[in-house]
Design an enzyme around this catalytic site. Structure first.
Site, PDB file in Angstrom:
ATOM      1  CG  HIS A  92      -2.041  -1.028   1.221  1.00 36.88           C
ATOM      2  ND1 HIS A  92      -3.210  -1.148   0.729  1.00 36.88           N
ATOM      3  CD2 HIS A  92      -2.171  -2.395   1.541  1.00 36.88           C
ATOM      4  CE1 HIS A  92      -3.937  -2.097   0.865  1.00 36.88           C
ATOM      5  NE2 HIS A  92      -2.995  -3.116   1.465  1.00 36.88           N
ATOM      6  CG  ASN A 165      -8.015  -4.436   1.100  1.00 39.12           C
ATOM      7  OD1 ASN A 165      -7.087  -3.412   1.204  1.00 39.12           O
ATOM      8  ND2 ASN A 165      -7.278  -5.514   0.813  1.00 39.12           N
ATOM      9  CE1 TYR A 379      -2.082  -4.796   9.021  1.00 36.31           C
ATOM     10  CE2 TYR A 379      -2.262  -2.623   8.023  1.00 36.31           C
ATOM     11  CZ  TYR A 379      -2.566  -4.108   8.293  1.00 36.31           C
ATOM     12  OH  TYR A 379      -3.228  -4.644   7.038  1.00 36.31           O
TER      13      TYR A 379
HETATM   14 FE1  HDE Z   1      -2.469  -4.653   5.288  1.00 30.92          FE
HETATM   15  N1  HDE Z   1      -0.488  -4.058   5.910  1.00 30.92           N
HETATM   16  N2  HDE Z   1      -1.620  -6.592   6.032  1.00 30.92           N
HETATM   17  N3  HDE Z   1      -3.831  -5.831   4.992  1.00 30.92           N
HETATM   18  N4  HDE Z   1      -2.970  -3.104   4.842  1.00 30.92           N
HETATM   19  C1  HDE Z   1      -0.219  -2.840   5.782  1.00 30.92           C
HETATM   20  O1  HDE Z   1       0.835  -1.508   7.366  1.00 30.92           O
HETATM   21  C2  HDE Z   1      -0.636  -6.748   6.539  1.00 30.92           C
HETATM   22  C3  HDE Z   1      -4.387  -7.346   4.895  1.00 30.92           C
HETATM   23  C4  HDE Z   1      -4.177  -3.014   4.523  1.00 30.92           C
HETATM   24  O2  HDE Z   1      -3.110   3.478   4.007  1.00 30.92           O
HETATM   25  C5  HDE Z   1       1.241  -2.418   6.350  1.00 30.92           C
HETATM   26  O3  HDE Z   1       1.023   0.701   7.838  1.00 30.92           O
HETATM   27  C6  HDE Z   1      -0.462  -8.188   7.123  1.00 30.92           C
HETATM   28  C7  HDE Z   1      -5.826  -7.216   4.883  1.00 30.92           C
HETATM   29  C8  HDE Z   1      -4.322  -1.525   3.905  1.00 30.92           C
HETATM   30  O4  HDE Z   1      -1.636   3.249   5.272  1.00 30.92           O
HETATM   31  C9  HDE Z   1       1.614  -3.807   6.798  1.00 30.92           C
HETATM   32  C10 HDE Z   1      -1.551  -9.005   6.644  1.00 30.92           C
HETATM   33  C11 HDE Z   1      -6.339  -6.206   4.588  1.00 30.92           C
HETATM   34  C12 HDE Z   1      -3.024  -0.960   4.283  1.00 30.92           C
HETATM   35  C13 HDE Z   1       0.490  -4.482   6.656  1.00 30.92           C
HETATM   36  C14 HDE Z   1      -2.332  -7.979   5.996  1.00 30.92           C
HETATM   37  C15 HDE Z   1      -5.210  -5.217   4.500  1.00 30.92           C
HETATM   38  C16 HDE Z   1      -2.341  -2.001   4.738  1.00 30.92           C
HETATM   39  C17 HDE Z   1       1.982  -1.830   5.658  1.00 30.92           C
HETATM   40  C18 HDE Z   1      -2.043 -10.366   6.772  1.00 30.92           C
HETATM   41  C19 HDE Z   1      -7.942  -5.641   4.276  1.00 30.92           C
HETATM   42  C20 HDE Z   1      -2.686   0.412   4.223  1.00 30.92           C
HETATM   43  C21 HDE Z   1       2.158  -0.229   6.002  1.00 30.92           C
HETATM   44  C22 HDE Z   1      -2.174 -10.786   8.282  1.00 30.92           C
HETATM   45  C23 HDE Z   1      -8.772  -5.935   5.408  1.00 30.92           C
HETATM   46  C24 HDE Z   1      -3.000   1.488   5.111  1.00 30.92           C
HETATM   47  C25 HDE Z   1       1.275  -0.296   7.213  1.00 30.92           C
HETATM   48  C26 HDE Z   1      -2.494   2.841   4.803  1.00 30.92           C
HETATM   49  C27 HDE Z   1      -1.157  -1.893   5.375  1.00 30.92           C
HETATM   50  C28 HDE Z   1       0.511  -6.045   7.076  1.00 30.92           C
HETATM   51  C29 HDE Z   1      -3.446  -8.177   5.046  1.00 30.92           C
HETATM   52  C30 HDE Z   1      -5.534  -3.756   4.501  1.00 30.92           C
HETATM   53  C31 HDE Z   1       2.915  -4.446   6.693  1.00 30.92           C
HETATM   54  C32 HDE Z   1       0.518  -8.932   7.925  1.00 30.92           C
HETATM   55  C33 HDE Z   1      -6.679  -8.494   4.727  1.00 30.92           C
HETATM   56  C34 HDE Z   1      -5.591  -0.822   3.699  1.00 30.92           C
HETATM   57  O5  HDE Z   1       1.558  -3.548   8.270  1.00 30.92           O
END
Ligand code: HDE
Length: 703
Positions: A92, A165, A379
């Site tokens: 993202h 999402n 996060y």
């Molecule tokens: Fe994320 N995800 N994600 N994700 N995600 C990040 O956090 C992660 C997942 C989502 O505009 C990171 O601050 C793991 C699902 C959005 O700043 C990080 C897993 C969904 C955004 C991270 C998931 C998301 C992130 C990278 C599996 C939808 C952007 C930077 C367990 C429900 C937020 C940050 C923004 C961002 C990890 C799965 C949505 C690395 C480990 C499912 C919208 O922490």
């Protein structure tokens, strides 16, 4: 090296002279002078507040000599610049943000004690960040990808981050697989490409070995993955969460966002061209809409169900690769979010905002979804390295807007100056220090837990194909066609045949017709790998709510119509069409061969907003072309005008025209649905009705 004494120094070194309270006169390096307005007489200073006398030249040993280390002004400026970028988000990375507010329609106290859902008179401030997932920060907006839809609610009881999402399911069921899926889709590590693209071997290699991703694959190959605008896409919290009311009663919930402007997506051919014409298409669109006062709105919806109901579903509500069809549990609309302010500073706000699914408020609680559970750790951890330490919550965009006090102290980038001797609890030395509160504090809902520590995937998570099939069967024929085309494109780009054949095997389990179309187009008849599913798929009742098209009433609101003018056009028709477009809540953009504008039949010049060369029809939702005989001839011989019209036709958009027989012939424009002669019977009204409809899929070439 001795100075070249014989050569005259080059242009005199620039000097800036402050004229008090007025302007500063700056001599450029070529010796030219520029006026810089400075009515408030604000001096430029260093970060220590020292006024700077010369911001054009570094301190040097003589006019042509080396730069001196002593130049602390140069060093401060360059040092700051060197550290201007923080590490980008690993996923993202590319995003756009906006401020706004959330307001409930009614009190939801019966189901949740969350303050932000309790009082329809209370507006809760929000900050939203939309994003793509796979690409780097500088990647194009129209990549085929999931879009992030993250909302920070600054509630009176602390921040609630709903980090969702635009697709209601996810690729994987367990957080342990997240680094793998992301590594597979990112640029391949040896070569560093492709950028912001899933059409490569490593992604499909992983996917083809991960049957749980099949449902999500249907969604990302559909038009949902190439939205027209952040303002025109739904959002989903994905995981099952819990609602908790005052009496401690808990129920399950899934969160939904519904755009007021309805859903819209572009076609793949458009996405490819938009990326070239305007790589910031989505970001610009959001910014411009808000700047123009055309505030994006989304309704907030809850799907509420209890444990008993959850037991009766054919799938596990803790499995993030599954939806709960709205036909089973309707979505109740409980409030709206309005985005009414652009960020003041992209870096300070959009870049530094730190979302964490673990940021929760009383009245809400997590579920045991193993993907969500992993996110609760990830996060916070990622912010530590991205924002450089544990005090990221003190950054203006991350600070709660309600008071917050605790006994945490120090740490890198500490911006507070906490007072007093006491930084521990319990204590008796500081009776005014913050204390825990049973009444107001967050309590975890009652949920019995038992069992051995195991590393297993629950049997109830093992049906990987039924909902993929449900999705494919539920969407409209044009969506099905685009989905097949996307698979043909993506799988067609693979270098390793075995991966392609493995994927074709999965498609056969999802839907025979879809598999045959893709196999036929790839020339892989009889070659698909035979896959034995863990659990044989079943046919579920189609869910029309999963459709992209036809879910919302047709509207032209929030859309943009390109009005291309050729010399000698009819000004009356132009004014009529523009005013009717605006009456719909849409925007008309006037385009002409030259940016200065175009002359109407009376010889009057009408200014243009955009030049034809810089505005292909892919950046508009519908188009109008008006010209007189001379203009028509000119347009017909201009390849930009010809492709403007050809693309609008190919992309099934409404086309309104008048006075362009030569251009129409050149572009091969035929009489078809949605192609409206403005001087004919249907007239401008007919065009507006067509433009509201959006796309005329029946025109889509049979390929
Ligand atoms: Fe994320 N995800 N994600 N994700 N995600 C990040 O956090 C992660 C997942 C989502 O505009 C990171 O601050 C793991 C699902 C959005 O700043 C990080 C897993 C969904 C955004 C991270 C998931 C998301 C992130 C990278 C599996 C939808 C952007 C930077 C367990 C429900 C937020 C940050 C923004 C961002 C990890 C799965 C949505 C690395 C480990 C499912 C919208 O922490």
């Amino acid at each position: 090296m001795p100075p070249k004494k014989t050569m005259k120094p080059k242009a005199p070194s620039a000097e800036s002279k402050q004229i008090r309270g007025g302007a500063s006169q700056v001599k450029g390096n070529g010796g030219e002078t520029h006026q810089q307005a400075n009515p408030a007489d604000v001096p430029l200073t260093t970060n220590q507040g020292l006024p700077i006398s010369d911001n054009q030249n570094s301190l040097r040993a003589g006019e042509r000599g080396p730069t001196l280390l002593e130049d602390f002004i140069l060093r401060e400026k360059i040092t700051h610049f060197d550290h201007e970028r923080t590490p980008e988000r690993i996923v993202h990375a590319r995003g756009a943000g906006a401020h706004g507010y959330f307001q409930p329609y009614r009190s939801m106290k019966a189901v949740t004690k969350a303050a932000f859902l309790s009082d329809p008179a209370v507006k809760t401030p929000v900050f939203v960040r939309f994003s793509t997932v796979a690409g780097e920060r500088g990647s194009p907006d129209l990549a085929r990808d999931v879009r992030g839809f993250a909302v920070k609610f600054y509630t009176s009881e602390g921040n609630f981050d709903l980090v969702g999402n635009n697709i209601p399911v996810f690729f994987i069921q367990d957080a342990l697989k997240f680094p793998d899926i992301i590594h597979s889709v990112k640029a391949e590590p040896d070569r560093g490409f492709p950028q912001a693209a899933s059409a490569h071997d490593t992604f499909w290699d992983f996917i083809s070995l991960m049957p749980e991703s099949m449902h999500m694959i249907m969604w990302v190959m559909s038009d949902r993955a190439i939205p027209r605008s952040f303002r025109m896409m739904e959002g989903f919290g994905i995981h099952t969460f819990r609602l908790v009311n005052e009496a401690g009663k808990t129920q399950f919930v899934k969160f939904h966002w519904r755009p007021k402007l309805g859903n819209s997506s572009v076609m793949w051919d458009e996405a490819v061209k938009i990326n070239g014409a305007d790589a910031d298409f989505h970001r610009r669109d959001l910014w411009e809409a808000i700047a123009a006062g055309d505030f994006p709105e989304y309704e907030f919806g809850l799907q509420i169900f209890d444990e008993a109901m959850a037991e009766r579903f054919e799938f596990d509500v803790l499995d993030a690769t599954k939806v709960i069809p709205e036909e089973l549990v309707p979505v109740q609309m409980v409030g709206k979010m309005v985005l009414d302010r652009n960020p003041d500073n992209f870096f300070a706000e959009t870049e530094q905002v730190a979302f964490c699914p673990s940021h929760l408020v009383p009245g809400l609680d997590f579920s045991e979804d193993p993907l969500l559970q992993g996110r609760l750790f990830s996060y916070l951890d990622t912010q530590l390295s991205r924002l450089g330490g544990p005090n990221f919550h003190q950054l203006p965009i991350n600070r709660p807007k309600c008071p917050f006090h605790n006994l945490q102290r120090d740490g890198i980038h500490q911006m507070e100056v906490p007072t007093g001797r006491v930084a521990y609890e319990p204590n008796s030395l500081a009776p005014d220090a913050p204390r825990e509160s049973m009444q107001r504090g967050f309590t975890t809902s009652v949920r019995p837990m038992e069992g051995n520590p195991v590393r297993v995937r629950s049997e109830s998570f093992s049906d990987h194909y039924s909902q993929a099939r449900l999705f494919y069967k539920s969407i409209t024929p044009p969506e099905q066609k685009h989905l097949a085309n996307a698979l043909i494109f993506e799988l067609g780009k693979l270098e390793t045949e075995a991966i392609r054949l493995r994927m074709l095997g999965h498609l056969q389990l999802i839907d025979r017709g879809l598999a045959d179309t893709v196999i036929g187009a790839l020339g892989a008849e009889g070659k698909a790998e035979k896959i034995t599913p863990a659990k044989a798929p079943i046919d579920l009742k189609p869910s029309p709510a999963l459709r992209l098209y036809g879910k919302f009433p047709p509207t032209l609101a929030g859309r943009k119509v390109g009005v291309l003018l050729g010399a000698g056009f009819n000004a009356r028709v132009m004014k009529d069409v523009v005013s009717q477009i605006e009456n719909e809540g849409a925007k008309a953009a006037i385009i002409a061969g030259k940016i200065e504008g175009e002359h109407d039949a009376q010889g009057q010049l009408h200014p243009a907003e955009m030049a034809l060369r810089a505005s292909p029809s892919v950046v508009f939702d519908a188009v109008v072309i008006l010209a007189g005989p001379e203009g028509d001839k000119k347009l017909a011989s201009d390849p930009n005008a010809v492709s403007f019209l050809m693309d609008a036709e190919r992309h099934c958009k409404a086309v309104g025209f008048s006075g362009i027989p030569a251009l129409s012939k050149q572009a091969g424009l035929a009489e078809q649905a949605g192609i409206v002669d403005l001087s004919g019977k249907a007239g401008v009204k007919g065009f507006i009705a067509a433009a509201r409809t959006g796309r005329f899929w029946e025109r889509e070439a049979e390929k």
